[in-house]
Design an enzyme around this catalytic site. Structure first.
Site, PDB file in Angstrom:
ATOM      1  N   HIS A  82       0.941  -1.247  -0.135  1.00 46.43           N
ATOM      2  CA  HIS A  82       0.063  -0.003  -0.074  1.00 46.43           C
ATOM      3  C   HIS A  82       0.912   1.268   0.091  1.00 46.43           C
ATOM      4  O   HIS A  82       1.911   1.240   0.462  1.00 46.43           O
ATOM      5  CB  HIS A  82      -0.839   0.127   1.484  1.00 46.43           C
ATOM      6  CG  HIS A  82      -1.652  -1.092   1.557  1.00 46.43           C
ATOM      7  ND1 HIS A  82      -3.147  -1.208   1.470  1.00 46.43           N
ATOM      8  CD2 HIS A  82      -1.305  -2.356   2.211  1.00 46.43           C
ATOM      9  CE1 HIS A  82      -3.587  -2.159   1.680  1.00 46.43           C
ATOM     10  NE2 HIS A  82      -2.576  -2.974   2.403  1.00 46.43           N
ATOM     11  N   TYR A  83       0.400   2.445  -0.405  1.00 49.65           N
ATOM     12  CA  TYR A  83       0.896   3.731  -0.170  1.00 49.65           C
ATOM     13  C   TYR A  83      -0.069   4.145   1.187  1.00 49.65           C
ATOM     14  O   TYR A  83      -1.223   3.791   1.288  1.00 49.65           O
ATOM     15  CB  TYR A  83       1.235   4.664  -1.026  1.00 49.65           C
ATOM     16  CG  TYR A  83       0.081   5.311  -1.795  1.00 49.65           C
ATOM     17  CD1 TYR A  83      -1.038   5.657  -1.219  1.00 49.65           C
ATOM     18  CD2 TYR A  83       0.299   5.378  -3.191  1.00 49.65           C
ATOM     19  CE1 TYR A  83      -2.254   6.298  -2.229  1.00 49.65           C
ATOM     20  CE2 TYR A  83      -1.020   6.021  -4.013  1.00 49.65           C
ATOM     21  CZ  TYR A  83      -2.052   6.306  -3.347  1.00 49.65           C
ATOM     22  OH  TYR A  83      -3.176   7.005  -4.055  1.00 49.65           O
ATOM     23  N   THR A  84       0.385   5.024   2.047  1.00 51.11           N
ATOM     24  CA  THR A  84      -0.456   5.684   3.308  1.00 51.11           C
ATOM     25  C   THR A  84      -1.181   6.835   2.596  1.00 51.11           C
ATOM     26  O   THR A  84      -2.360   6.641   3.285  1.00 51.11           O
ATOM     27  CB  THR A  84       0.557   6.085   4.329  1.00 51.11           C
ATOM     28  OG1 THR A  84       1.560   7.230   3.616  1.00 51.11           O
ATOM     29  CG2 THR A  84       1.436   5.200   4.917  1.00 51.11           C
TER      30      THR A  84
ATOM     31  N   GLU B 152       2.412  -0.848   4.391  1.00 49.92           N
ATOM     32  CA  GLU B 152       2.221   0.485   4.121  1.00 49.92           C
ATOM     33  C   GLU B 152       3.427   1.029   3.717  1.00 49.92           C
ATOM     34  O   GLU B 152       4.353   1.008   4.382  1.00 49.92           O
ATOM     35  CB  GLU B 152       1.596   1.337   5.276  1.00 49.92           C
ATOM     36  CG  GLU B 152      -0.048   1.058   5.544  1.00 49.92           C
ATOM     37  CD  GLU B 152      -0.989   1.419   4.352  1.00 49.92           C
ATOM     38  OE1 GLU B 152      -0.701   2.241   3.847  1.00 49.92           O
ATOM     39  OE2 GLU B 152      -2.162   0.966   4.463  1.00 49.92           O
TER      40      GLU B 152
ATOM     41  N   HIS C  30      -2.307  -2.948  -3.410  1.00 52.40           N
ATOM     42  CA  HIS C  30      -3.791  -2.908  -2.941  1.00 52.40           C
ATOM     43  C   HIS C  30      -4.765  -2.764  -3.827  1.00 52.40           C
ATOM     44  O   HIS C  30      -5.975  -3.322  -4.304  1.00 52.40           O
ATOM     45  CB  HIS C  30      -3.896  -1.629  -2.220  1.00 52.40           C
ATOM     46  CG  HIS C  30      -5.103  -1.771  -1.034  1.00 52.40           C
ATOM     47  ND1 HIS C  30      -5.375  -0.748  -0.254  1.00 52.40           N
ATOM     48  CD2 HIS C  30      -6.053  -2.494  -0.806  1.00 52.40           C
ATOM     49  CE1 HIS C  30      -6.819  -0.910   0.498  1.00 52.40           C
ATOM     50  NE2 HIS C  30      -7.100  -2.141   0.156  1.00 52.40           N
TER      51      HIS C  30
ATOM     52  N   ASP D  65      -3.652   2.418  -4.804  1.00 51.92           N
ATOM     53  CA  ASP D  65      -2.200   2.180  -4.270  1.00 51.92           C
ATOM     54  C   ASP D  65      -1.609   0.859  -4.550  1.00 51.92           C
ATOM     55  O   ASP D  65      -2.261  -0.141  -4.443  1.00 51.92           O
ATOM     56  CB  ASP D  65      -2.169   2.571  -2.856  1.00 51.92           C
ATOM     57  CG  ASP D  65      -3.069   1.799  -1.995  1.00 51.92           C
ATOM     58  OD1 ASP D  65      -4.227   1.618  -2.234  1.00 51.92           O
ATOM     59  OD2 ASP D  65      -2.923   1.459  -0.693  1.00 51.92           O
TER      60      ASP D  65
END
Ligand code: ZN
Length: 233
Positions: free
Chosen positions: A28-30, A93, A135, A145
């Site tokens: 994921h990215y945050t 993340e 994700h 993401d």
């Protein structure tokens, strides 16, 4: 257990018991303005979200949820027949503001921490390359993401993720409905067909994400589905 990897413990209460063995890694990215804001949210009982790890832009790795527990990162999602992706995955993340707050490349120091983390987890559970996903791959209608700037190639060259096929590309000439069936066979939830095409492009042809099924998309997907030379092991 984690050879050579250092962690900062930042426990999150947002987890429960796994119902499935671990067979996936979800990246994921945050998508928040700062790492601190993301950490706060991922540890807030009211937010009900978390991940097992968070990798900051300087390469610091925070450990939020023990791997044996089910962290709440994937939400409503689907991959290769698995609907409870949280139960079946380790969630990581990666700090980045994301598309809403100034999406930018992932720094070398961050990738330098992420890659050995993924390598170690993948090896320990015997996770296949095809199950190291974004994700957006498991929730194409909802998520973007880690996005088209994420360097999947850096993982693929170390056999930590599937590479973008480059050899023996052939157009199977599928009609669009055939492409969608093949995309589902590969693993995507195709309930929203265009979203699934966009997710596939974001992952395997990031330079043109238009949601249109074209010859290159067909060639790439066929090569990914063939057991050799570039399919999943
Ligand atoms: Zn995500």
């Amino acid at each position: 257990m984690h050879n050579g990897l250092a962690f900062l413990d930042a426990p999150s209460p947002n987890f429960d018991a796994r119902a499935l063995p671990v067979t996936m890694i979800v990246l994921h990215y945050t998508g928040m303005e700062s790492a601190a804001a993301a950490l706060d949210r991922l540890r807030d009982p009211a937010a009900k979200v978390s991940a097992h790890y968070l990798v900051d832009e300087d390469g610091t790795i925070h450990r939020l949820v023990p791997e044996e527990k089910r962290a709440w990162h994937a939400g409503r999602s689907h991959w290769r027949g698995i609907k409870d992706v949280n139960s079946a995955s380790v969630g990581i993340e990666i700090v980045n503001p994301g598309h809403e707050h100034g999406y930018r490349p992932f720094p070398a120091g961050q990738m330098g921490a992420l890659i050995p983390l993924v390598a170690e987890i993948k090896a320990r559970y015997g996770i296949t390359r095809g199950n190291v996903v974004g994700h957006s791959d498991v929730a194409p209608a909802r998520k973007q993401d880690p996005g088209e700037l994420f360097n999947w190639h850096a993982l693929a060259r170390l056999r930590l993720a599937l590479p973008r096929p480059t050899k023996n590309l052939m157009d199977p000439g599928w009609p669009d409905a055939g492409f969608i069936m093949a995309l589902e066979r590969f693993g995507y939830d195709v309930t929203d067909e265009q979203a699934a095409v966009v997710a596939f492009q974001r992952r395997f042809r990031p330079e043109m994400i238009d949601g249109e099924i074209d010859m290159e998309c067909r060639c790439l997907l066929l090569a990914l589905l063939l057991p050799k030379p570039q399919g999943d092991e």
